[in-house]
Design an enzyme around this catalytic site. Structure first.
Site, PDB file in Angstrom:
ATOM      1  N   TYR A  22       0.725  -1.201   0.091  1.00 18.53           N
ATOM      2  CA  TYR A  22       0.121  -0.102  -0.021  1.00 18.53           C
ATOM      3  C   TYR A  22       1.044   1.324   0.064  1.00 18.53           C
ATOM      4  CZ  TYR A  22      -3.982  -2.974   0.833  1.00 18.53           C
ATOM      5  OH  TYR A  22      -4.809  -4.229   0.719  1.00 18.53           O
ATOM      6  N   ASN A  31       1.791  10.405  -2.892  1.00 18.90           N
ATOM      7  CA  ASN A  31       1.529  10.513  -1.281  1.00 18.90           C
ATOM      8  C   ASN A  31       1.969   9.321  -0.679  1.00 18.90           C
ATOM      9  OD1 ASN A  31       0.075  12.798  -2.179  1.00 18.90           O
ATOM     10  ND2 ASN A  31      -1.412  12.810  -0.705  1.00 18.90           N
ATOM     11  N   ARG A  36      -2.992   4.387   3.789  1.00 14.81           N
ATOM     12  CA  ARG A  36      -4.508   4.419   4.395  1.00 14.81           C
ATOM     13  C   ARG A  36      -5.724   4.636   3.099  1.00 14.81           C
ATOM     14  NH1 ARG A  36      -5.125   5.529  10.524  1.00 14.81           N
ATOM     15  NH2 ARG A  36      -6.552   3.961  10.856  1.00 14.81           N
ATOM     16  N   ASN A  45     -13.062   0.027  -4.680  1.00 10.25           N
ATOM     17  CA  ASN A  45     -12.669  -0.653  -5.973  1.00 10.25           C
ATOM     18  C   ASN A  45     -13.703  -0.583  -6.931  1.00 10.25           C
ATOM     19  OD1 ASN A  45     -11.203  -2.038  -7.943  1.00 10.25           O
ATOM     20  ND2 ASN A  45     -11.238  -3.912  -7.026  1.00 10.25           N
ATOM     21  N   CYS A  53      -6.631  -5.594  -7.464  1.00 13.08           N
ATOM     22  CA  CYS A  53      -6.484  -5.089  -5.939  1.00 13.08           C
ATOM     23  C   CYS A  53      -5.832  -6.320  -5.355  1.00 13.08           C
ATOM     24  CB  CYS A  53      -7.657  -4.741  -5.420  1.00 13.08           C
ATOM     25  SG  CYS A  53      -9.072  -5.517  -6.040  1.00 13.08           S
ATOM     26  N   HIS A  54      -6.074  -7.674  -5.682  1.00 15.02           N
ATOM     27  CA  HIS A  54      -5.562  -8.922  -5.226  1.00 15.02           C
ATOM     28  C   HIS A  54      -4.029  -8.780  -5.077  1.00 15.02           C
ATOM     29  CE1 HIS A  54      -5.810 -10.053  -9.313  1.00 15.02           C
ATOM     30  NE2 HIS A  54      -4.676 -10.784  -8.876  1.00 15.02           N
ATOM     31  N   SER A  59       2.564  -3.745   4.241  1.00 11.35           N
ATOM     32  CA  SER A  59       4.204  -3.560   4.084  1.00 11.35           C
ATOM     33  C   SER A  59       5.206  -4.720   4.552  1.00 11.35           C
ATOM     34  CB  SER A  59       4.610  -2.439   5.037  1.00 11.35           C
ATOM     35  OG  SER A  59       4.040  -2.667   6.321  1.00 11.35           O
ATOM     36  N   GLU A  81      -0.923 -16.734  -9.671  1.00 16.41           N
ATOM     37  CA  GLU A  81       0.016 -16.075 -10.641  1.00 16.41           C
ATOM     38  C   GLU A  81       1.507 -16.219 -10.289  1.00 16.41           C
ATOM     39  OE1 GLU A  81      -1.554 -11.968 -10.176  1.00 16.41           O
ATOM     40  OE2 GLU A  81      -3.332 -12.419 -10.849  1.00 16.41           O
TER      41      GLU A  81
END
Length: 102
Positions: A22, A31, A36, A45, A53-54, A59, A81
């Site tokens: 993220y 940014n 968040r 989404n 998004c998967h 972190s 994948e």
DNA sequence: AAACTGACTTCTC
DNA sequence: GGAGAAGCCAGTT
């Protein structure tokens, strides 16, 4: 164009078999502290098939959330994948996306 | 416009 | 390394 739109643009570029954090996406969106906000963007989404998004993890490589079924499904998709996993987390050392052309 | 919420990150103990 | 607390951002109510 809003920050979240930028987030989608970046997320779309994540190659198959790789994942991005993220914070990383947030940084690429302009940014570095908006990790968040990135999460929220994913939760909403509005570009489900467009934005993978998967391929977005925390972190630490830990799978967080997933509006479309849960982290379980998310993990399976990443595995399919070719993303490397360490226990229940992603092996960032090997499968973290790098926006570098090499 | 203000307050609340959330798929986060980082520091400290 | 694990648990707790603080800080940030953008969206929704």
């Amino acid at each position: 164009m809003s920050f979240v739109d930028k987030v989608y643009e970046v997320s779309k570029q994540i190659p198959k078999g790789s994942v991005a954090t993220y914070a990383q996406i947030a940084a690429l969106s302009g940014n570095p502290k908006a990790a968040r906000a990135v999460g929220m963007a994913m939760r909403k989404n509005p570009h489900m098939p467009i934005v993978p998004c998967h391929r977005v993890v925390s972190s630490s490589g830990e799978l967080t959330g997933y509006s479309a079924g849960g982290v379980g499904v998310k993990k399976e998709m990443l595995l399919k994948e070719g993303v490397k996993f360490v226990g229940d987390k992603v092996d960032l050392a090997k499968s973290q996306w790098r926006n570098v052309a090499s």
